[in-house]
Motif scaffolding. Structure first.
Motif, PDB file in Angstrom:
ATOM      1  N   VAL A 113      -4.248  -5.991 -24.414  1.00 27.33           N
ATOM      2  CA  VAL A 113      -3.870  -7.065 -25.304  1.00 27.33           C
ATOM      3  C   VAL A 113      -3.667  -6.750 -26.711  1.00 27.33           C
ATOM      4  O   VAL A 113      -3.079  -7.059 -27.763  1.00 27.33           O
ATOM      5  CB  VAL A 113      -4.879  -8.195 -25.206  1.00 27.33           C
ATOM      6  CG1 VAL A 113      -4.618  -8.859 -23.923  1.00 27.33           C
ATOM      7  CG2 VAL A 113      -6.362  -7.749 -25.461  1.00 27.33           C
ATOM      8  N   SER A 124       2.599 -15.101 -23.684  1.00 29.78           N
ATOM      9  CA  SER A 124       1.539 -14.154 -24.409  1.00 29.78           C
ATOM     10  C   SER A 124       2.388 -12.910 -24.212  1.00 29.78           C
ATOM     11  O   SER A 124       3.276 -12.822 -23.759  1.00 29.78           O
ATOM     12  CB  SER A 124       0.343 -14.348 -23.844  1.00 29.78           C
ATOM     13  OG  SER A 124       0.180 -13.792 -22.549  1.00 29.78           O
ATOM     14  N   ARG A 174       1.744  -8.540 -23.998  1.00 30.46           N
ATOM     15  CA  ARG A 174       1.012  -7.323 -23.504  1.00 30.46           C
ATOM     16  C   ARG A 174       1.688  -5.963 -23.742  1.00 30.46           C
ATOM     17  O   ARG A 174       2.798  -5.785 -23.824  1.00 30.46           O
ATOM     18  CB  ARG A 174       0.512  -7.282 -21.735  1.00 30.46           C
ATOM     19  CG  ARG A 174      -0.216  -8.428 -21.368  1.00 30.46           C
ATOM     20  CD  ARG A 174      -1.571  -8.456 -22.039  1.00 30.46           C
ATOM     21  NE  ARG A 174      -2.430  -9.553 -21.169  1.00 30.46           N
ATOM     22  CZ  ARG A 174      -2.410 -10.734 -21.665  1.00 30.46           C
ATOM     23  NH1 ARG A 174      -1.980 -10.984 -22.806  1.00 30.46           N
ATOM     24  NH2 ARG A 174      -3.409 -11.558 -20.951  1.00 30.46           N
TER      25      ARG A 174
END
Length: 412
Positions: free
Chosen positions: A60, A288, A290
């Motif tokens: 992350v 999200s 990564r």
């Protein structure tokens, strides 16, 4: 493929301008579950996202592939030390500290307070005959959940709401140097002082709450002050964005699905399935990212090390390879495993609390619908969507709930 890239880029840059996201999701899932979009790869397929999340080279932290972190405020420096922003041994260490605070026993201890707060907030709204569900219910309830986790009195809710809004604003729109950054740091200093007051009180009289556990861990050298603050910031930020959106989309589906309120009244346990299915379809966390320190094979596409993968959960939750008739709201569907709460090491610890709060709201609305006629003018075409790409959901949900005509006629 160029037209798909153009449409997706427009959606990322202007999500509120995208009138029919499911149509875009269908195109991505059909034409390119993994799409090379210049500096990043957009991954929309359900299995492809699972592969990325479980890849040992997935981080992350963007700095692992040479990208900077956003923001210069003291608050954002603490945000970058939150559990969801950590990897490897640090993530394992911090998650172990948090897990006890979200144990089954602790969740059951908080259930009565959360359900009672939901009922207390709903009662005057229903009695008023109309209300705006997001501002009147879906914002204050997550703050009440955070108060329950921290074991602070409901009387502190207004202060906590202000700080939660500050955290959300700073995370969604990172500021650089300047007057606004100084203002944020000043407000955050007040928040820091408040947390230290809580820690001092719990050091003197420890309890079973998260602050007590974190205070003890800091005293034993298992975490530092910024990490302790980051835990509290995480609760505020996640609750006010994700649970607020989750409550709104679940209530919307309940109200506009014929016969569903009656079913929930007779089958109260169904409220949990309704809430869960609404999270799949509404995806409060739309996406999200990564950083990949190792290459990963996703079907016919090999995403090279050093890349950034944008994980489009909202599309994966409508993947027909995983969910039958994926655009249909169906709380009875047998397929589970959606990605609204993430997956793997970074699966949301607060998911069970969200389910408790969401189920309580849905049961309360269903009970009210027996004597009040719940309705909303909101449609897919008129819904004001969240203008931040990372978070989905609706910004407003007007609800009318006048007394049922047939009951008034009987009473007359």
């Amino acid at each position: 493929m160029d037209s798909l890239r153009h449409e997706l880029t427009r959606f990322i840059q202007q999500p509120a301008a995208q009138q029919d996201p499911p149509a875009l999701y269908r195109r991505l899932l059909t034409e390119a579950p993994v799409l090379d979009l210049g500096p990043l790869y957009v991954v929309s397929g359900h299995q492809e996202i699972l592969t990325v999340l479980m890849n040992p080279g997935t981080n992350v932290d963007p700095t692992t592939v040479g990208l900077p972190r956003a923001g210069n405020t003291a608050l954002l420096r603490v945000v970058n030390r939150m559990l969801p922003m950590r990897d490897g041994a640090d993530h394992t260490r911090l998650k172990r500290l948090a897990t006890a605070a979200f144990s089954h026993r602790r969740l059951e201890q908080m259930r009565e307070r959360i359900e009672g707060t939901a009922a207390r907030l709903l009662a005057p709204l229903i009695a008023a005959g109309s209300f705006e569900l997001v501002a009147d219910l879906a914002v204050p309830l997550p703050v009440a959940v955070s108060c329950a986790i921290l074991d602070v009195p409901d009387s502190e809710q207004d202060r906590i709401t202000g700080w939660a809004s500050l955290v959300a604003r700073a995370m969604l729109d990172p500021f650089g140097d300047g007057p606004e950054a100084a203002e944020i740091d000043a407000e955050f200093a007040e928040f820091h002082a408040y947390v230290e007051e809580l820690c001092a009180a719990r050091a003197a009289a420890p309890g079973d709450d998260l602050i007590s556990r974190l205070t003890a861990a800091r005293g034993e050298g298992r975490l530092d002050t910024e990490e302790l603050l980051a835990f509290v910031v995480m609760l505020l930020a996640n609750g006010l964005e994700t649970l607020t959106s989750g409550l709104a989309v679940a209530a919307w589906e309940l109200i506009r699905t014929p016969g569903l309120t009656a079913r929930v009244r007779t089958e109260p346990a169904l409220a949990a399935a309704v809430f869960d299915e609404a999270q799949r379809l509404g995806s409060p966390v739309r996406a999200s990212a990564r950083a990949l320190t190792r290459e990963v094979a996703l079907g016919d596409t090999v995403v090279p090390a050093g890349s950034v993968a944008m994980l489009l959960y909202a599309a994966a939750n409508r993947d027909p390879r995983r969910f039958a008739d994926p655009d249909r709201f169906d709380p009875d569907r047998p397929e589970r495993g959606h990605l609204a709460f993430g997956h793997g090491p970074h699966h949301c610890l607060g998911a069970p609390l969200s389910l408790i709060a969401g189920s309580a709201v849905l049961r309360g609305l269903a009970e009210a619908d027996a004597v009040r006629e719940l309705s909303t003018t909101l449609t897919d075409a008129t819904a004001r969507r969240n203008e931040q790409f990372a978070f989905g959901g609706v910004r407003e949900l007007p609800v009318a709930c006048p007394p049922r005509t047939e009951l008034m006629e009987v009473a007359a």
